[in-house]
Design an enzyme around this catalytic site. Sequence first.
Site, PDB file in Angstrom:
ATOM      1  CG  ASP A 262      50.231   5.993 -10.801  1.00  0.00           C
ATOM      2  OD1 ASP A 262      51.579   5.958 -11.541  1.00  0.00           O
ATOM      3  OD2 ASP A 262      49.600   5.724 -11.403  1.00  0.00           O
TER       4      ASP A 262
ATOM      5  CG  ASP B 132      45.813   3.128 -11.136  1.00  0.00           C
ATOM      6  OD1 ASP B 132      46.222   3.401 -12.663  1.00  0.00           O
ATOM      7  OD2 ASP B 132      44.512   2.420 -11.100  1.00  0.00           O
TER       8      ASP B 132
HETATM    9  N1  LIG Z   1      48.820   2.904 -12.298  1.00  0.00           N
HETATM   10  C1  LIG Z   1      49.799   2.397 -12.465  1.00  0.00           C
HETATM   11  N2  LIG Z   1      49.815   0.942 -13.217  1.00  0.00           N
HETATM   12  C2  LIG Z   1      50.319   0.214 -13.601  1.00  0.00           C
HETATM   13  N3  LIG Z   1      51.818  -0.073 -13.387  1.00  0.00           N
HETATM   14  C3  LIG Z   1      52.269   1.212 -12.401  1.00  0.00           C
HETATM   15  N4  LIG Z   1      53.113   1.829 -12.795  1.00  0.00           N
HETATM   16  C4  LIG Z   1      53.763   2.824 -12.720  1.00  0.00           C
HETATM   17  N5  LIG Z   1      51.490   3.519 -12.137  1.00  0.00           N
HETATM   18  C5  LIG Z   1      51.173   2.310 -12.315  1.00  0.00           C
END
Ligand SMILES: Nc1ncnc2[nH]cnc12
Length: 287
Positions: free
Chosen positions: A208, A210
């Site tokens: 992703d 974030d």
């Molecule tokens: N955006 C994110 N923040 C923290 N841990 C994660 N693991 C996978 N995506 C994450």
Amino acid sequence: MQGRTGIIGGSGLYEIPGIEVIDKLDIDTPWGKPSDELLLTRIGDHEVVFLPRHGSSHAIPPHKINYRANIYAMKLAAVNRIISVSAVGSLREDIRPGDFVLVDQFVDHTRGRESTFFDGPVVAHVSVADPVCPCLRSSLLAACHDADIDTHNGGNYIVMQGPQFSSRAESNLYRSWGMDVIGMTNMPEAKLAREAEICYSTVAMCTDYDCWHEDEDDVSVDSIVAVMHANVAKAHKMLQTFFTTHADHQSCTCNCNDVLRSGIFADLKAQDDQAILPIHALVESFL
Ligand SMILES: Nc1ncnc2[nH]cnc12
Ligand SMILES: CSC[C@H]1O[C@H](OP(=O)(O)O)[C@H](O)[C@@H]1O
């Protein structure tokens, strides 16, 4: 043949299909129980010890993982190098969901986690200037390339406390610090592997963007899971390639396995049994 290789499986990686299971190791350590049984397996010519970091049913959140027990159990299982497989968020436009990153640095932004085996009276200070084993990392990089995975060579992984995801301000702050990916688990795991003189390298699988990206949805468990399954399938392929083609790095010159000789700040021979007991597997060659 090398010593045993450990795999610490992160979110989504709770097993490795098609491997021969030799034994299930129910290990107790002086630091408590690891996240699950360790599976002693064989992949090709290699003995591989697998441990799901969050437990096989993902019941242990990042801040409750007993990292000391996990690494100590790997040591007791004769593991001398660990492949960490982890889901991460991307903090950079060009690291896209589905890409892998062979990170070479960590920033530990966690709080209150037990993060050393040397809690006194035996004191040690080891270098984690380069927390990732360069040899293991380059072998894993080659395996990712051979498995046709879009892979980034190097990156800074910021380890946040979690379990909540970051605020938008935090996410942008980490970007301004030059961080490339974000996750919740690789510290203190990497530091403890160094104290245990075990090579450590992470395959970070991006799920992703974030919450900093203006054109993408904010990270959620749903969005992670949607990408995670495809990432895990790629990780399986990469691990097969690694063990069939890249796992024997005979010419490795790392010194991950030799940090305590100069790091221990104590006369081990003057210590009583109680002091040595919790670190016996780490220091037995010096006694
Ligand atoms: N955006 C994110 N923040 C923290 N841990 C994660 N693991 C996978 N995506 C994450
Ligand atoms: C379920 S997504 C968030 C979770 O996934 C990552 O864990 P791991 O490194 O074990 O794959 C991330 O750090 C979070 O703990």
